[in-house]
Design an enzyme around this catalytic site. Sequence first.
Site, PDB file in Angstrom:
ATOM      1  N   LEU A 119       0.873  -1.171   0.000  1.00  7.19           N
ATOM      2  CA  LEU A 119       0.000   0.000   0.000  1.00  7.19           C
ATOM      3  C   LEU A 119       0.909   1.220   0.000  1.00  7.19           C
ATOM      4  CD1 LEU A 119      -2.753  -0.975   2.616  1.00  7.19           C
ATOM      5  CD2 LEU A 119      -2.910  -1.065   0.117  1.00  7.19           C
ATOM      6  N   ASP A 120       0.612   2.190  -0.857  1.00  7.55           N
ATOM      7  CA  ASP A 120       1.482   3.358  -0.902  1.00  7.55           C
ATOM      8  C   ASP A 120       1.341   4.182   0.375  1.00  7.55           C
ATOM      9  OD1 ASP A 120      -0.714   5.149  -1.164  1.00  7.55           O
ATOM     10  OD2 ASP A 120      -0.745   4.837  -3.312  1.00  7.55           O
ATOM     11  N   MET A 121       2.174   5.176   0.513  1.00  2.00           N
ATOM     12  CA  MET A 121       2.297   5.915   1.770  1.00  2.00           C
ATOM     13  C   MET A 121       0.973   6.501   2.252  1.00  2.00           C
ATOM     14  SD  MET A 121       5.012   8.925   2.648  1.00  2.00           S
ATOM     15  CE  MET A 121       5.184   9.603   4.299  1.00  2.00           C
ATOM     16  N   THR A 123      -2.127   5.509   1.408  1.00  3.08           N
ATOM     17  CA  THR A 123      -3.245   4.566   1.426  1.00  3.08           C
ATOM     18  C   THR A 123      -3.296   3.877   2.776  1.00  3.08           C
ATOM     19  OG1 THR A 123      -3.042   4.191  -0.956  1.00  3.08           O
ATOM     20  CG2 THR A 123      -4.270   2.559   0.302  1.00  3.08           C
TER      21      THR A 123
END
Length: 357
Positions: A119-121, A123
């Site tokens: 999961l990106d930063m 999210t």
Amino acid sequence: MNDRDDISPEDGTEDAGGERIAKALARAGVGSRRDIERMIGEGRIALNGQTLKSPALNVASLEGITVDGEKVGEVRETRLWRYNKRKGTLTTHKDPEGRRTVFDQLPKHMGRVISIGRLDMNTEGLLLLTNDGELARWLELPANAIVRRYRVRAHGRVDEKALAKLADGVTIDGIHYGAIDAKLEKSQGANSWLTVAISEGKNREVRRVMEHLGLAVNRLIRTHYGPFTLGTLPDGAVAQVTDAQLHDVLSDFFKTETRSVAAPRKPRDPSKWAKAKPKPVKPGAKKWAKNRARDRDETERPNRGKGKPGVPKSAAKPAPTRGAPKRDGQKPAPARGAGPKAGPARTGPRPERKPKP
């Protein structure tokens, strides 16, 4: 003659009787096979003190292998955890800039674990963690079509017809994204909430697709990954999936699971899996249940003493009515509502009444 565990890491030869080092370390939870190949290229993995230069190497055990100078710990049975990722944290083990990562905040007793997907930063939501790189690889494979579900808050006008067309897939900047199930949930002023389901999980897929539709994502929450849900897991909390549930919902993986030199397969005994604890008994509940059972028993069978069959002892003798003698020789009490005591009955002719003037 060299022993199989002492194969020179520089000659790139393979041991036909062992297992690829990337696969063995993946099972040990060091990372995915791709991560380990990258780590070998960075010179972070060594065998018997010699830095590996190529992943083209088979090993018969984890003995002598170090990662970043540390020995690989003992491998446990496959475990899986649900984690509610906070916004602003990175899904990486180390960040050169010193920013907060998911793994910095996990309990120490979990040991070495890896994430299933990323999961990106910015999210948040459900992130699955495991100590088995092969399980992570299986859940990430596009061929297995594991569905990920998200709630998306986006700024802009939502075109529901454009959302429906995503079911046929879409190509953005030369990258093709497979079928996407996107629906409008509700609108709040300039923002709207949508639900989005994908099965490929390509890098920043949801954000890029929303941007393609002219929507600016300002909040992204993953709620489901396959059969696993975020549920009511608090922000930043982690919860282990029970062995029973793990082997039930991922039975296809365990049927095809291959033996690894990192963790020889052990017979599983379902009777030893954690079971739900019985609810505590409230104080006085046993006594109440005992009295209730006694009354029910007396009602269902004839009494052995006086009274009618099928009537409890407490109801066998009717309560005395008011006015009935309490014991022999005692006068009954007057009935409630009775007037003064009546006198003797009159005898003889009835006296004539004088007419009123």
